[in-house]
Design an enzyme around this catalytic site. Structure first.
Site, short mmCIF file in Angstrom:
data_model
loop_
_atom_site.label_atom_id
_atom_site.label_comp_id
_atom_site.label_asym_id
_atom_site.label_seq_id
_atom_site.Cartn_x
_atom_site.Cartn_y
_atom_site.Cartn_z
N GLY A 1 -18.58 7.10 -1.57
CA GLY A 1 -17.80 7.38 -2.66
C GLY A 1 -17.85 6.30 -4.04
N ASN A 2 -16.76 6.10 -4.63
CA ASN A 2 -16.76 5.17 -5.55
C ASN A 2 -17.55 3.85 -5.10
OD1 ASN A 2 -16.55 4.10 -8.18
ND2 ASN A 2 -14.82 3.00 -7.54
N ALA A 3 -17.04 3.07 -4.02
CA ALA A 3 -17.37 1.90 -3.69
C ALA A 3 -19.00 1.99 -3.20
CB ALA A 3 -16.76 1.35 -2.70
N LYS B 1 0.95 -1.17 0.10
CA LYS B 1 0.12 -0.08 -0.01
C LYS B 1 0.89 1.21 0.12
CE LYS B 1 -4.57 0.49 0.51
NZ LYS B 1 -5.47 -0.54 0.25
N1 GLU Z 1 -7.20 -0.23 -3.13
C1 GLU Z 1 -8.18 -1.45 -3.44
C2 GLU Z 1 -8.17 -2.15 -2.09
O1 GLU Z 1 -7.91 -1.57 -1.00
C3 GLU Z 1 -7.70 -1.96 -4.63
C4 GLU Z 1 -6.29 -2.47 -4.55
C5 GLU Z 1 -5.63 -2.90 -6.12
O2 GLU Z 1 -6.49 -3.17 -6.78
O3 GLU Z 1 -4.54 -3.43 -6.04
O4 GLU Z 1 -8.31 -3.52 -2.36
#
Ligand code: GLU
Length: 416
Positions: A219-221, A106
């Site tokens: 948001g998006n989700a 991350k």
């Molecule tokens: N940010 C998203 C998550 O927390 C997707 C991560 C990704 O696709 O690598 O799962």
């Protein structure tokens, strides 16, 4: 014990508990409670007013035993290294639980994208890649969007990486726009994965999926879950929604399409016609069949957990429930679909995007949806079996499955 809001402490405790259940040796435990690699850097950006500002950025590769690190990049004002560590740890669990040949990572930049111009954001995104390029790549570490980042930012980042390396590398980042190597079905993948897991939960609990639902975080989700819940489950009444500015309530259910359009034009859900204003935290405590916490970490705590009435909680956000709250929800018989399962649709379709980029051959949208459905359904069943076998609650069952897979990869490599 005082309730911890340090997500990394929470994540470390979860790994420790899973390691205990699995009876892992000391070295494996020590390895798994720490990130494998961390990068911290500064990013100078010349702002529109001509003044250079220094931003702080991080990229953490939590574990790469099962494959290259994978996970999003957040742009968030109060970014903290421990939050990124926790999120990177949970990415490792997500990819393992979904059985993707990937590790977890991350990244983040402490910044407020709402106060920045498009040019400043582009400059910041490119600066992030200049700082991390040697450590990124399709076989090293593959970023994606997360909180307050999007496909346009991924496009700038990929372009910067390709300018540095002077070659095409579409698979080095995911959730790109379609024209430059993105996949169909990635934008709604997180929400779709969550709704598929709700479908499985309703089936297991004999619960009518067309009842009421509420969404915390729009948001998006959150927006896409609002739409997909009705589309995939054949109905349902969205009775409560909130975003960072406030909440609204309507016992007869909102017109979801109109609400999403309203949010996209006004930037908030407050003031939507037919919605009664409520406190944004009240949405979590509404009497609904399904609750989607879709905002951020530590939303459900020991304070509000006793008041939660949702029958199924589908955690689209990462880390929305503290361990103390978790205990309360379990005692109260609430069916929690843990974040590492409920929100794993995004990274799963990111993996499909990497596969398509590698082959330079792209799937139809329906194919992406079908493959995602298979993966989430399988993971849901695996967690259900682990609950039965280990006699633990859903989050621990999911963590145990993930940790066992990561630990085995570490052992096979001779790391521990
Ligand atoms: N940010 C998203 C998550 O927390 C997707 C991560 C990704 O696709 O690598 O799962």
């Amino acid at each position: 014990m005082i309730e911890s809001f340090n997500s990394f402490e929470v994540a470390q405790r979860q790994i420790q508990q899973a390691a205990e259940i699995l009876d892992l040796n000391e070295a494996t435990r020590d390895l798994l409670i720490w990130p494998q690699r961390e990068f911290k850097f500064t990013i100078p950006v010349k702002m529109d007013n001509g003044i250079v500002r220094i931003f702080h950025g991080w990229r953490i590769q939590y574990n790469t035993a099962r494959g290259p690190a994978k996970g999003g990049i957040r742009f968030y004002p109060d970014e903290h290294v421990d939050t990124i560590r926790a999120l990177a740890c949970w990415m490792t669990c997500k990819t393992a639980l979904l059985n993707l040949p990937l590790g977890g990572g991350k990244g983040g930049i402490a910044c407020n994208p709402r106060e920045m111009s498009e040019r400043e954001l582009e400059s910041l995104s490119r600066g992030y890649i200049r700082a991390t390029a040697p450590y990124l790549g399709v076989d090293k570490d593959i970023p994606a969007p997360d909180m307050y980042t999007n496909p346009q930012i991924m496009a700038w980042m990929m372009d910067e990486f390709e300018m540095i390396s002077q070659r095409h590398h579409p698979g080095m980042i995911t959730d790109k726009p379609l024209q430059i190597g993105g996949t169909e079905g990635r934008r709604d993948a997180t929400a779709r994965g969550g709704v598929i897991s709700v479908r499985e939960a309703c089936h297991a609990l004999n619960l009518d999926p067309t009842g009421s639902y509420a969404i915390q975080g729009f948001g998006n989700a959150g927006q896409r879950a609002a739409l997909l819940h009705q589309e995939l489950l054949g109905g349902g009444k969205l009775v409560g929604v909130c975003d960072s500015r406030g909440g609204i309530y309507n016992p007869d259910g909102f017109d979801v399409k109109e609400l999403v359009t309203y949010k996209l034009t006004k930037g908030a859900v407050s003031g939507f016609p037919g919605g009664k204003a409520i406190d944004r935290d009240a949405v979590l405590e509404m009497d609904v069949d399904v609750l989607y916490p879709s905002a951020m970490e530590n939303a459900i705590t020991s304070q509000n957990a006793p008041n939660i009435k949702g029958k199924v909680i589908c955690e689209l956000a990462n880390g929305p429930t503290t361990p103390e709250a978790d205990k309360i929800l379990n005692t109260n018989g609430i069916h929690v679909i843990p974040d590492i399962l409920a929100s794993a649709g995004g990274v799963t379709v990111s993996y499909f995007e990497m596969v398509q980029d590698k082959y330079s051959y792209f799937w139809e949208e329906q194919e992406v949806h079908n493959q995602l459905d298979k993966k989430i359904t399988k993971a849901y069943q695996t967690v259900t079996e682990a609950i039965r076998e280990k006699k633990v609650h859903s989050r621990m069952a999911a963590t145990v499955v993930s940790v066992a897979r990561v630990a085995e990869a570490c052992e096979l490599r001779g790391w521990v």
